[in-house]
Motif scaffolding. Structure first.
Motif, short mmCIF file in Angstrom:
data_model
loop_
_atom_site.label_atom_id
_atom_site.label_comp_id
_atom_site.label_asym_id
_atom_site.label_seq_id
_atom_site.Cartn_x
_atom_site.Cartn_y
_atom_site.Cartn_z
N VAL A 598 42.40 77.54 40.50
CA VAL A 598 41.06 77.37 41.02
C VAL A 598 40.68 75.90 40.89
N PHE A 599 40.17 75.35 41.98
CA PHE A 599 39.88 73.92 42.05
C PHE A 599 38.39 73.70 42.31
N SER A 600 37.83 72.64 41.72
CA SER A 600 36.47 72.23 42.05
C SER A 600 36.32 70.73 41.83
N HIS A 601 35.39 70.14 42.57
CA HIS A 601 34.95 68.78 42.29
C HIS A 601 33.68 68.85 41.45
N GLN A 602 33.45 67.82 40.62
CA GLN A 602 32.20 67.68 39.90
C GLN A 602 31.58 66.34 40.25
N VAL A 603 30.29 66.34 40.43
CA VAL A 603 29.52 65.11 40.62
C VAL A 603 28.58 64.99 39.43
N ASP A 604 28.78 63.95 38.63
CA ASP A 604 28.02 63.75 37.40
C ASP A 604 28.09 65.01 36.53
N GLY A 605 29.26 65.64 36.52
CA GLY A 605 29.51 66.81 35.68
C GLY A 605 29.13 68.14 36.28
N ILE A 606 28.50 68.15 37.44
CA ILE A 606 28.04 69.40 38.05
C ILE A 606 29.05 69.85 39.10
N GLY A 827 29.83 64.81 29.40
CA GLY A 827 31.00 64.23 28.75
C GLY A 827 31.86 65.33 28.17
N GLY A 828 32.55 65.02 27.10
CA GLY A 828 33.48 65.97 26.49
C GLY A 828 32.77 67.11 25.81
N GLY A 829 33.34 68.31 25.95
CA GLY A 829 32.66 69.50 25.44
C GLY A 829 33.18 70.03 24.12
N ASN A 830 34.43 69.74 23.73
CA ASN A 830 34.98 70.22 22.47
C ASN A 830 34.82 69.13 21.43
N GLU A 831 34.61 69.51 20.17
CA GLU A 831 34.64 68.50 19.11
C GLU A 831 35.89 67.65 19.27
N ALA A 832 35.74 66.33 19.21
CA ALA A 832 36.86 65.46 19.51
C ALA A 832 36.77 64.17 18.72
N TYR A 833 37.93 63.65 18.39
CA TYR A 833 38.09 62.35 17.75
C TYR A 833 39.25 61.66 18.45
N PRO A 834 39.53 60.39 18.17
CA PRO A 834 40.51 59.68 19.00
C PRO A 834 41.86 60.37 19.13
N ASP A 835 42.31 61.08 18.09
CA ASP A 835 43.61 61.76 18.18
C ASP A 835 43.47 63.27 18.24
N THR A 836 42.26 63.76 18.60
CA THR A 836 42.07 65.21 18.78
C THR A 836 41.22 65.46 20.02
N ARG A 837 41.50 64.77 21.11
CA ARG A 837 40.61 64.82 22.26
C ARG A 837 41.24 65.44 23.50
N ALA A 838 42.42 66.05 23.37
CA ALA A 838 43.06 66.63 24.55
C ALA A 838 42.21 67.72 25.18
N ALA A 839 41.49 68.50 24.35
CA ALA A 839 40.70 69.62 24.86
C ALA A 839 39.29 69.22 25.24
N SER A 840 39.01 67.94 25.26
CA SER A 840 37.67 67.46 25.58
C SER A 840 37.50 67.41 27.10
N ASN A 862 32.08 66.12 11.33
CA ASN A 862 32.37 67.09 12.39
C ASN A 862 31.47 66.82 13.57
N GLY A 863 31.75 67.46 14.68
CA GLY A 863 30.82 67.56 15.79
C GLY A 863 30.77 66.40 16.76
N ALA A 864 31.71 65.45 16.67
CA ALA A 864 31.69 64.34 17.62
C ALA A 864 32.14 64.81 19.00
N HIS A 865 31.61 64.16 20.03
CA HIS A 865 31.99 64.45 21.41
C HIS A 865 32.39 63.15 22.07
N TRP A 885 30.74 57.83 21.95
CA TRP A 885 30.95 59.03 21.15
C TRP A 885 29.59 59.49 20.65
N PHE A 886 29.35 60.79 20.72
CA PHE A 886 28.02 61.32 20.46
C PHE A 886 28.09 62.42 19.41
#
Length: 953
Positions: A598-606, A827-840, A862-865, A885-886
Motif C-alpha cells: 500500500v502506497f501513499s504520499h504525505q504532504v507535511d505529514g498528512i 516528525g518521527g513517531g517512535n522513541e528514537a535516539y541517534p542509534d535507535t531511529r530506524a523505526a522513527s 526516554n521519550g525523544a523523537h 529532537w523533541f
C-alpha cells in the motif's frame, strides 16, 4: 561416638535423584486418562531443610492450619518469604556441594480423589514438570524418591500406591541444594512447584517413549518419516496417506516445515494401549559449507533470548501467556528463540511448532558464579557431577526431540569449560545427530557445531565475517551466531541496524539473539515493579533483571519496535530511477505472494490517499523496482512517500492488514523557513519586548513567547543516565554515565555575561560550566522577530579540554501544563535516539504529555523523537530550522534522574520541553558495547535555531 547421615542428605548429594523413571518424550495422549493436580495446595514453610519431620506425608495429617497456595506457583510470590535476584553471584557461600543451614523448605500437600471412571489395570505415572530446586515426594505415606533439575520433568511410577479416594501427595521442596550450583542463571531465585503436576494413566501397551524422525530432501521435495518406539505400533498420517509400522521409513512428496512456512501434518501413533497425536514437520538441519542450513537454505536468525516470566506469577506461565509471547514475536518479525537458560514449558515449544519459530533449546545448566574464583571447583569439570549433567541433557533432549521447531541443542550457558560438558555433547551427538550442538563457552568449538559469541562489538563481528578472527582450524570453518547481543536494558538497545547490516553482508554471520525478551519486574503495590534489592536481599544486582524488549506487563518497548523495523523481511528503498522504489525479499524461504503493498504520499505529514502497488511475488533474495504514482505539489511543504507491506490474508499469528514492513522517502524537501527578523527590541523598565515575546531586561531571560509564559529557558546538556550510559562494572571500555557525573554535567551553572539590544536582535551572552572544572560552553542566545514569530539562534563554543562527549545539546524550558495536555508534532513517531531511529516514521502525530513517557522499570532518559519539523505544546508552536529532537515531560530531568521506581515520579504543574540539536547515542553498554563512534556527541562549535509562534488552526 557414631555419626549418622541426616535425613536431608539428599539435598547436598550431587546425584540427580532417586526413584524417577527414565526421561521420555512429552506428549498428551488421545485416550489414556489424566488428572491435573494443579490448583490449591496446602503449604508450610520452614527455615531449614530439617526443621520438620516427615509426618505431614502420612494420610490423616491435619494441615488445616497451613497456608493455601496455588500450584503452579512460587511460595515467595504468594506471601511466604521473598524472592532473591542475582546475575551471577550465588546468594550463599560457594562450597560445593554444600548449601547453608538457612535453607527455606516448603512442605506442599494435596489430597485428591481419582475420577470415578479412572481405569483399572496398567500403571499410573506422577509427573512434575518443574520444581525449584530440589524435591522429595511421598504418595500416601510412601517415600517414592527425590530429584533435582528445576526446569526439567520428573516422573514416578505410582499406580501401586493409588486408592480411589483420599490420596495424599506430599512434596517437600528445598530452595537450596547441590542442584543450585548448576542453576546460577541470571534470574530471580524462586522456590516452589512452578510447573504442572499431573497424574497420567499408562494402560497396558502404552506408547511410552517415541522419536519422530521427519527429514526433508530439498532437491527432490521428498520427506522421509520414521517413528521409533519402544512399543510396537502403527503410524498414520491421513493427509499423506501414510499407514506404516513403527520403525519403518516412508518417503513421499511433502511440504517442508520452516519458521516462515510452519507446515505440520497431523498424525497418530497407535499402540496396543493408546493413541498419541503427533504433529509432523519435515525439515533437515545440517552444518555444511560453513553454514547452518535448513532444507538446503542458510538461516539468518532474527532472534531473542526468552526467560519465562510473568510479573505476578514468576516462572509459572499459563498457556495464554505463552501464546501471547509467541504472537508478539511473530508480529514483530522475530523468527527465532533461544530458551535462555533452560528448557521452557513444553507447551511453548508446541506453539513454536504451530506458529513457526526456530528454537535453540538450552539445557538447565549455568555455573556462572564460579568465575569469581577463576572457575576453581566448577562442577562441569568435576567427574562427580557428570551424571547430573548427563541427566539434565537427557531430560531436555528426550522431552523435546519431537519438535520440528527445535533446530539446535544448547549445553547450557556460562558454565566455563570441562569434561562434563564434553560428555553432554558426546551423548547428545550420539542420541540425536540430526541437530547441531551449541555452547557459547566452548571458544575453540571442540564440542560444538557452531561458533557462538556474546556481545562482541561491531568491528569484531566484521572481522569474523571476513574470516580474520583466527582461532582453531575447526572454529574458522564454522558459522557464527551471536547467542546474546544488543542488551535491551532500559532505553535501548542501540546499534541494531549496524549489526543487521553485517549479518546481511557476510554469509558466515548467521544472525543472533537479542538479550532479552521481557523485563523481570515483580508487580509491587508501592513501587510499581520491583527489582533486585527491593526485597532486602543480602546480595543483588539491582535492575539488571529488567533488560527486556517487553516491559513487565508485556507492553512492547520502543526497543522492540526498533528491532521489528531493523529485521523486517521486506526491504523498501528508493529505486535507481526517479519515482521508483526497490522492493527486496529478505525472507529465507517464503515469497511475497502473501503480502500486499500500500502506497501513499504525505504532504507535511498528512497522507493524501492510499493506493495499491503491484509487486511481483519475489522469491527470497530477489529484488524489483516498482514505479510510484506521481507526487502532488507540496507548495513549499515537504512531500514524502510511504510504502507499507501488509498481510494480504489472515494468518494464525496476525490478521489481514497487519503491517510487516514499511519504507519512506522524500520527494520534495520542506522549504526553508523565512527569516523572522525586522522588529527591534524595545526596553520598557524591567522588560524587553520583541514582537510577541517578552524578556527580563536585567537577565535577558524570556518571560513569554506568543503570549505563553515560559520558565527557565536555558542551554541543556544533561540527561537522566540510561542503564546503557551507566554501563556494567566489569567493563573496561569508557562508561560515560559515571564520567559525566564525575565531571559535573548534571549540575551545570549558568553565568550571565551580557544582555545586548543593539540592532534588530536581543543577544544574551552566557557561560555554562560545572563547578570545580575549567571546561565550559560559551553560549550565546540571539533572539529576533518579524512581529509574528520569534527566532532563537543558539551558538555554543566549547572551552577547555573536553575529554568526553555530551549527553545532549539543546535547550529546555517549562510551560504551565499537566500530563493530560495534548501534544502535536510532525516528525518521527517512535522513541528514537541517534542509534535507535530506524523505526522513527515521519508522520503527523498527537499524544498526551503522559503518553509520551516510556515507563522503564528504572526511570531514565526516554521519550525523544527524531527529525521533528514542528511541534505544538502548551499553546506554543516550535518550528525547526530544519529539524530537531523533541522531548516533553511532566517532570524535570533532575526528578527523572533521582527516581528509582516509576512511583517516585509525581507530575507537577509544569510541562518541561526539550528541543535538542543533537543527542548522544544509546549503545548497549549495560552489558555490551557502547555507541559506535559516529553516534558520540563531542563538544564542538555549533549553531542551531528554533522559531516560536502561535499554533496554526
Amino acid at each position: 561416638m557414631t555419626s549418622r547421615t541426616p535425613a536431608t542428605g539428599y539435598v547436598e548429594d550431587v546425584s540427580p535423584g532417586r526413584g524417577t523413571l527414565p526421561p521420555r518424550a512429552w506428549y498428551a495422549s488421545s485416550d489414556a486418562a489424566s488428572l491435573s493436580l494443579n490448583g490449591g495446595w496446602r503449604l508450610r514453610v520452614s527455615p531449614t531443610a530439617d526443621a520438620e519431620d516427615d509426618a505431614f506425608a502420612e494420610p490423616g495429617f491435619d494441615a488445616g492450619s497451613w497456608a493455601e497456595v496455588t500450584v503452579p506457583g512460587h511460595w515467595v510470590l504468594q506471601g511466604h518469604g521473598a524472592p532473591v535476584y542475582t546475575n551471577h553471584l550465588y546468594p550463599f557461600p560457594v562450597d560445593p556441594p554444600r548449601v547453608p543451614a538457612e535453607n527455606p523448605t516448603g512442605d506442599h500437600l494435596r489430597v485428591f480423589d481419582l475420577p470415578g471412571d479412572w481405569p483399572d489395570g496398567g500403571d499410573t505415572v506422577l509427573r512434575l514438570d518443574g520444581v525449584e530446586s530440589c524435591a522429595r515426594v511421598w504418595l500416601n505415606g510412601t517415600d517414592i524418591g527425590e530429584f533435582k533439575g528445576s526446569r526439567l520433568p520428573h516422573e514416578f511410577a505410582v499406580g501401586h500406591l493409588l486408592k480411589p479416594s483420599g490420596n495424599v501427595l506430599a512434596v517437600r521442596v528445598h530452595q537450596w541444594s547441590a542442584g543450585s550450583y548448576l542453576e546460577d542463571q541470571d534470574q530471580w531465585w524462586l522456590p516452589g512447584i512452578f510447573r504442572d503436576v499431573t497424574l497420567l494413566h499408562r494402560p497396558p501397551g502404552a506408547a511410552g517413549d517415541f522419536f519422530v524422525h521427519a527429514s526433508y530432501d530439498h532437491v527432490t521435495g521428498a520427506g522421509t518419516l520414521r517413528v521409533d518406539s519402544g512399543v510396537p505400533g502403527r503410524v498414520t498420517v491421513p493427509e499423506l496417506g501414510i499407514d506404516t509400522g513403527t520403525g519403518e521409513a516412508v518417503t513421499l512428496p511433502v511440504e517442508p516445515w520452516t519458521a516462515e512456512t510452519p507446515r505440520l501434518y497431523d498424525g497418530v501413533l497407535a499402540t496396543a494401549g493408546e493413541r498419541v497425536p503427533v504433529r509432523v514437520g519435515f525439515r533437515t538441519v545440517v552444518v555444511e559449507d560453513g553454514l547452518i542450513k535448513v532444507n538446503g537454505t542458510p538461516l539468518l536468525f532474527k532472534g531473542v533470548n526468552r526467560h519465562e516470566w510473568h510479573p505476578r506469577t514468576g516462572r509459572a506461565l499459563d498457556l495464554d501467556t505463552m501464546r501471547e509471547d509467541v504472537l508478539l514475536m511473530k508480529r514483530h518479525n522475530l523468527n527465532a528463540v533461544r530458551t535462555s537458560h533452560y528448557p521452557p514449558h513444553p507447551a511453548f515449544l508446541r506453539l513454536c511448532d504451530e506458529y513457526g519459530l526456530w528454537v535453540i533449546d538450552e539445557c538447565d545448566l549455568e555455573t556462572h558464579g564460579f568465575v569469581e574464583q577463576d572457575w576453581r571447583d566448577n562442577p562441569v569439570d568435576d567427574d562427580r557431577w557428570t551424571p547430573a549433567l548427563l541427566d539434565r541433557a537427557a531430560r531436555m533432549v528426550e522431552r523435546d526431540k519431537n519438535h520440528p521447531s527445535v533446530v539446535m541443542w544448547s549445553l547450557g550457558n556460562e558454565a566455563g569449560t570441562g569434561r562434563g560438558l564434553t560428555a553432554m555433547a558426546e551423548w547428545i551427538h550420539g542420541r540425536d545427530p540430526s541437530r547441531p550442538v551449541h555452547y557459547e563457552g566452548d571458544i575453540g568449538c571442540r564440542d560444538t557445531d557452531v561458533y557462538s559469541r556474546m556481545y562482541p562489538p561491531h568491528e569484531e563481528v566484521e572481522r569474523i565475517g571476513r574470516g580474520l578472527d583466527g582461532g582453531t582450524h575447526r572454529r574458522r570453518g564454522l558459522p557464527l551466531i551471536l547467542c546474546e547481543y544488543a542488551h535491551a536494558m532500559g532505553n535501548g538497545p542501540g546499534g541494531l541496524t549496524e549489526y543487521q547490516e553485517l549479518f546481511e553482508r557476510y554469509d558466515r554471520l548467521q544472525g543472533g539473539f537479542v538479550w532479552e525478551w521481557i523485563d523481570h519486574g515483580v508487580e509491587h503495590p508501592e513501587l510499581g515493579f520491583a527489582y533486585g534489592g527491593d526485597f532486602g536481599e543480602e546480595l543483588h544486582d539491582a535492575n539488571f533483571v529488567c533488560d527486556g524488549l517487553l516491559l513487565p506487563d508485556r507492553t512492547p518497548s520502543p526497543g522492540l519496535r526498533e528491532y521489528k523495523k531493523v529485521i523486517e523481511p521486506v526491504r523498501i528503498e528508493a529505486g535507481d530511477a526517479a519515482g521508483t522504489v526497490r522492493i527486496t525479499n529478505r525472507y529465507d524461504f517464503a515469497d511475497l505472494s502473501g503480502l500486499e503493498f500500500v502506497f501513499s504520499h504525505q504532504v507535511d505529514g498528512i497522507p493524501t490517499g492510499a493506493h495499491r502497488l503491484t509487486v511481483p511475488a519475489l522469491a527470497p533474495g530477489e529484488s524489483a523496482e516498482v514505479k510510484l504514482p506521481g507526487a502532488p505539489d507540496g507548495r513549499g511543504e515537504e512531500v514524502q512517500w510511504t510504502v507499507q507491506v501488509l498481510l494480504a490474508e489472515d494468518t494464525p499469528w496476525a490478521g489481514q492488514g497487519h503491517e510487516v514492513a514499511w519504507g519512506q522517502g522524500t520527494v520534495a524537501p520542506r522549504a526553508p523557513l523565512p527569516a523572522a527578523a525586522g522588529v527591534r527590541p524595545a526596553v520598557d523598565g524591567d522588560r524587553i519586548a520583541l514582537g510577541p515575546a517578552e524578556f527580563d531586561a536585567r537577565t535577558g531571560a524570556v518571560r513569554s513567547l506568543s503570549g505563553v509564559p515560559v520558565k527557565d529557558l536555558r542551554l541543556d546538556v544533561w540527561r537522566a543516565t540510561t542503564d546503557n550510559d551507566d554501563g556494567a562494572s566489569w567493563q573496561t571500555d569508557t562508561r560515560y554515565g559515571p564520567l559525566w557525573r564525575e565531571s559535573g554535567l548534571h549540575r551545570m551553572r549558568h553565568r550571565l555575561d551580557a544582555v545586548e539590544t543593539d540592532g534588530d536582535a536581543l543577544t544574551v551572552r552566557t557561560r555554562v560550566a560545572p563547578a570545580g572544572r575549567e571546561t565550559g560552553l560559551r553560549t550565546v542566545y540571539r533572539w529576533t522577530s518579524d512581529g509574528t514569530r520569534v527566532r532563537l539562534t543558539v551558538s555554543v563554543v566549547p572551552e577547555g579540554d573536553w575529554r568526553m562527549p555530551l549527553p545532549r545539546l539543546g535547550i529546555r524550558f517549562g510551560l504551565a501544563g499537566t500530563p493530560e495536555d495534548a501534544v502535536f508534532w510532525y516528525g518521527g513517531g517512535n522513541e528514537a535516539y541517534p542509534d535507535t531511529r530506524a523505526a522513527s516514521r515521519d508522520l503527523l502525530w498527537d499524544a498526551s504529555v503522559g503518553e509520551l513517557q516510556t515507563p522503564y522499570v528504572r526511570p531514565q532518559e526516554n521519550g525523544a523523537h527524531a527529525d521533528v519539523r514542528w511541534a505544538e505544546v502548551g499553546g506554543l508552536r516550535v518550528d525547526g530550522d530544519p529539524e530537531f529532537w523533541f522531548t516533553v515531560r511532566p517532570w524535570t530531568t533532575e526528578h527523572l534522574d533521582a527516581a528509582r521506581h516509576r512511583t517516585d515520579l509525581v507530575p507537577g504543574d509544569t510541562v518541561w520541553v526539550h528541543l535538542d540539536h543533537r543527542l548522544h547515542g544509546i549503545g548497549s553498554q549495560s552489558c555490551g558495547p557502547g555507541p559506535l563512534p559516529r553516534y558520540h556527541l563531542w563538544p564542538e562549535p555549533v549553531e542551531f535555531s528554533f522559531v516560536f509562534s502561535q499554533p496554526r488552526d
